[in-house]
Design an enzyme around this catalytic site. Structure first.
Site, PDB file in Angstrom:
ATOM      1  CB  VAL A   1      -1.201   0.038   1.225  1.00  0.00           C
ATOM      2  CG1 VAL A   1      -1.635   1.066   1.741  1.00  0.00           C
ATOM      3  CG2 VAL A   1      -2.035  -1.416   1.069  1.00  0.00           C
ATOM      4  CB  CYS A   2       3.913   2.834   1.721  1.00  0.00           C
ATOM      5  SG  CYS A   2       2.752   2.335   4.167  1.00  0.00           S
ATOM      6  CB  THR A   3       4.663   0.377  -2.876  1.00  0.00           C
ATOM      7  OG1 THR A   3       5.910  -0.346  -2.335  1.00  0.00           O
ATOM      8  CG2 THR A   3       5.026   0.972  -4.677  1.00  0.00           C
TER       9      THR A   3
ATOM     10  CD  GLU B   1      -0.609   5.392   2.285  1.00  0.00           C
ATOM     11  OE1 GLU B   1      -1.278   5.538   2.551  1.00  0.00           O
ATOM     12  OE2 GLU B   1       0.640   4.998   2.276  1.00  0.00           O
ATOM     13  CG  LEU B   2       6.319   5.965   0.377  1.00  0.00           C
ATOM     14  CD1 LEU B   2       7.598   5.453   0.164  1.00  0.00           C
ATOM     15  CD2 LEU B   2       6.597   7.362   0.571  1.00  0.00           C
TER      16      LEU B   2
END
Length: 210
Positions: free
Chosen positions: A44-46, A48-49
């Site tokens: 998920v953070c991939t 987002e970044l």
């Protein structure tokens, strides 16, 4: 340490993918967004970044700097950034804090034992130029953050810091705003001529920055 709205944002010095920074010096007179991730190479953070990198121009137009954080090392961050570039189609254009000693995570109360003993929860802090906490958001692991909403909130924070107004539900820049309760009717008539009073406590006026 639990942080509340209006508290001083803790200052810190940390290693990042863009070198060692002192947070206050790095922020200068800008607004800031500090957002954390439970770890590198998380799916998920991939996304987002990559999204934040694509929105850099939108943050720049709001005089807002963005900085990410996880408890992994700079070397790990750099490897992850290569994956992000490959999968999200953009290079990371903001620093990532390597909080390996959990110093920043502890200062900002970003490790919650109910979620993880070691990994940071997915927090967002919006920090004003006077280094105050202006907004906080916490997301669960499986729910991606809505960065257009964070930009919208920054628009509201910047407007209401400069004008004695508030923004209604679902407000977007250019929509009518609410005149603050601390503004008398006489003052409102001078500052916001032609305003509309739906109720004595609910007075609407066009966005003064539109």
């Amino acid at each position: 340490m639990t942080l509340h709205l209006g508290d001083d944002a803790p200052d810190f010095t940390a290693d990042t993918t863009q070198g060692v920074i002192n947070f206050y010096d790095w922020l200068g007179d800008c607004w800031g967004v500090l957002f954390s991730h439970p770890g590198d190479f998380t799916p998920v953070c991939t996304t987002e970044l990559g999204t934040v990198a694509r929105l850099k121009g939108d943050f720049d137009r709001r005089n807002t700097k963005v900085i990410g954080l996880s408890t992994d090392s700079v070397e790990s961050h750099e490897k992850w950034e290569r994956d992000i570039g490959q999968t999200q189609g953009t290079e990371i254009n903001f620093p990532m804090i390597a909080d390996t000693d959990h110093n920043v995570s502890t200062l900002y109360d970003m490790i919650h034992p109910n979620a993880s003993e070691t990994s940071t929860i997915r927090s967002v802090f919006v920090i004003s130029p006077d280094k105050k906490i202006s907004l906080t958001l916490t997301y669960p692991m499986a729910t991606g953050r809505n960065f257009p909403e964070i930009l919208r909130a920054i628009d509201s924070l910047q407007l209401t810091a400069a004008q004695p107004v508030a923004t209604p539900a679902d407000w977007q820049p250019g929509d009518d705003v609410i005149i603050g309760l601390g503004v008398s009717d006489d003052d409102a008539a001078q500052r916001f001529p032609g305003y509309t009073a739906l109720k004595p406590y609910l007075r609407l006026t066009p966005d003064p920055t539109a």
